[in-house]
Design a protein around this motif. Structure first.
Motif, short mmCIF file in Angstrom:
data_model
loop_
_atom_site.label_atom_id
_atom_site.label_comp_id
_atom_site.label_asym_id
_atom_site.label_seq_id
_atom_site.Cartn_x
_atom_site.Cartn_y
_atom_site.Cartn_z
N PRO A 74 0.80 -1.23 0.00
CA PRO A 74 0.00 0.00 0.00
C PRO A 74 0.84 1.28 0.00
O PRO A 74 0.38 2.31 -0.50
N CYS A 75 2.06 1.23 0.49
CA CYS A 75 2.88 2.44 0.49
C CYS A 75 3.31 2.82 -0.93
O CYS A 75 3.72 3.97 -1.15
N HIS A 76 3.19 1.90 -1.89
CA HIS A 76 3.52 2.19 -3.28
C HIS A 76 2.28 2.31 -4.17
O HIS A 76 2.40 2.63 -5.36
N PHE A 77 1.12 2.06 -3.61
CA PHE A 77 -0.13 2.02 -4.35
C PHE A 77 -0.37 3.28 -5.18
O PHE A 77 -0.59 3.24 -6.39
N ARG A 78 -0.29 4.43 -4.56
CA ARG A 78 -0.57 5.70 -5.27
C ARG A 78 0.44 5.98 -6.37
O ARG A 78 0.08 6.45 -7.44
N ASP A 79 1.70 5.65 -6.14
CA ASP A 79 2.71 5.84 -7.18
C ASP A 79 2.47 4.93 -8.36
O ASP A 79 2.62 5.35 -9.52
N VAL A 80 2.09 3.68 -8.10
CA VAL A 80 1.82 2.74 -9.19
C VAL A 80 0.63 3.21 -10.02
O VAL A 80 0.66 3.18 -11.25
N VAL A 81 -0.43 3.67 -9.36
CA VAL A 81 -1.59 4.17 -10.09
C VAL A 81 -1.22 5.39 -10.93
O VAL A 81 -1.59 5.49 -12.09
N GLU A 82 -0.47 6.30 -10.34
CA GLU A 82 -0.04 7.50 -11.08
C GLU A 82 0.79 7.12 -12.31
O GLU A 82 0.58 7.64 -13.40
N ASP A 83 1.72 6.18 -12.15
CA ASP A 83 2.53 5.74 -13.28
C ASP A 83 1.68 5.07 -14.35
O ASP A 83 1.89 5.27 -15.54
N PHE A 84 0.70 4.28 -13.94
CA PHE A 84 -0.17 3.59 -14.88
C PHE A 84 -0.97 4.58 -15.73
O PHE A 84 -1.20 4.38 -16.91
#
Length: 86
Positions: A74-84
């Motif tokens: 979850p600590c990387h969740f927002r970054d992954v969504v933004e990159d996607f």
């Protein structure tokens, strides 16, 4: 199963949800977001969610598949969504 294994057995589950997205122009759209749940030996809890990722469920489902398969923390969740989305 050993106690040490049970204490380390943490999994994440990503799920889509629908909601109404209102724009500044007073238009409303059916939008899809993603929420993440943490599962461990004590139970399950929702730890984060992002609303308004897309109005296309197919796009959200592709992202969900990747998040669940990779067991993204979850600590990387927002970054992954933004990159996607970029």
């Amino acid at each position: 199963m050993s106690l040490a294994y049970a204490l380390d057995a943490v999994t994440y589950e990503y799920r889509s949800f629908t909601h109404i997205l209102n724009t500044e122009d007073n238009l409303s759209y059916l939008a899809y977001g993603i929420e993440v749940y943490r599962h461990d030996f004590t139970g399950s809890e929702k730890v984060d969610c992002i609303r308004g990722i897309s109005t296309r469920i197919e796009k959200v489902n592709r992202l969900l598949e990747r998040l669940n398969r990779a067991q993204v923390s979850p600590c990387h969740f927002r970054d992954v969504v933004e990159d996607f989305l970029s």
